[in-house]
Design a protein around this motif. Structure first.
Motif, short mmCIF file in Angstrom:
data_model
loop_
_atom_site.label_atom_id
_atom_site.label_comp_id
_atom_site.label_asym_id
_atom_site.label_seq_id
_atom_site.Cartn_x
_atom_site.Cartn_y
_atom_site.Cartn_z
N GLY A 42 40.91 45.02 41.46
CA GLY A 42 41.71 44.95 42.38
C GLY A 42 41.61 43.52 43.05
O GLY A 42 42.69 43.02 43.84
N LEU A 43 40.68 42.59 42.39
CA LEU A 43 40.66 41.28 43.26
C LEU A 43 41.66 40.34 42.53
O LEU A 43 42.26 40.35 41.30
N PRO A 44 42.22 39.42 43.26
CA PRO A 44 43.22 38.48 42.78
C PRO A 44 42.81 37.48 41.53
O PRO A 44 41.73 37.14 41.46
N LYS A 45 43.72 37.33 40.46
CA LYS A 45 43.36 36.37 39.28
C LYS A 45 43.47 35.08 39.51
O LYS A 45 43.14 34.46 38.38
N GLU A 46 43.93 34.65 40.59
CA GLU A 46 44.07 32.85 40.80
C GLU A 46 43.07 32.39 40.74
O GLU A 46 42.01 32.67 41.69
N ALA B 186 29.40 52.08 38.54
CA ALA B 186 30.07 50.96 37.66
C ALA B 186 31.49 51.37 37.62
O ALA B 186 32.04 50.44 37.74
N LYS B 187 31.97 52.45 37.59
CA LYS B 187 33.46 52.76 37.88
C LYS B 187 33.97 52.17 39.19
O LYS B 187 35.31 51.53 39.40
N ALA B 188 33.30 52.47 40.31
CA ALA B 188 33.62 52.08 41.60
C ALA B 188 33.75 50.32 41.58
O ALA B 188 34.86 49.67 42.07
N THR B 189 32.69 49.75 40.81
CA THR B 189 32.52 48.20 40.92
C THR B 189 33.85 47.67 40.03
O THR B 189 34.51 46.70 40.12
N SER B 190 34.01 48.53 39.04
CA SER B 190 35.15 48.00 38.05
C SER B 190 36.31 48.15 38.81
O SER B 190 37.35 47.44 38.41
#
Length: 136
Positions: free
Chosen positions: A80-84, A71-75
């Protein structure tokens, strides 16, 4: 023969003595079981139950730690993914244009469901996706 005559025989006396000795041995075994073995067996059983419980708890805690790490790794990865919206929109369109399996198939299926719904009623269309993407 009278009772005294029967008891006077040596074989009868030996039989009675052996029966009393056997009864005495049985009583001694019963006493040893009650005073020595029973408490010891109860103690050993309690230890076994505690050890089994500890093993189960340790196994559960290991699984919880593993899931927590995932769960921590997925979070961290999702953070880190872009929010656009345009990037996510392009990613979904590109992903749905090739043969897909698993989770992407479900996501693309949801996008195609958008064609049946209006922009305001669709949960995916209402999150910044253009109607052109939803009509895909």
């Amino acid at each position: 023969m009278s009772v005294a005559g029967r008891l006077g025989s040596i074989s009868t006396r030996m039989l009675i003595i052996l029966a009393l000795a056997f009864l005495l041995i049985i009583l001694m075994v019963y006493w040893v079981i009650e005073t020595q073995a029973k408490p010891r067996i109860l103690e050993m059983t309690s230890e076994t139950v505690v050890e089994t419980g500890n093993e189960a708890i340790n196994s559960i805690m290991a699984n919880i730690s593993h899931v927590d790490g995932l769960a921590k790794a997925t979070s961290a990865m999702a953070g880190g993914l872009p929010k656009e919206d345009s990037f996510i929109e392009k990613l979904l369109v590109i992903s749905c244009n090739r043969p897909i399996h698993g989770l992407w198939a479900v996501a693309c299926g949801l996008i195609q469901i958008c064609t049946l719904k209006t922009e305001s009623a669709s949960p995916l269309c209402g999150r910044g996706m253009t109607q052109a993407t939803c009509n895909r």
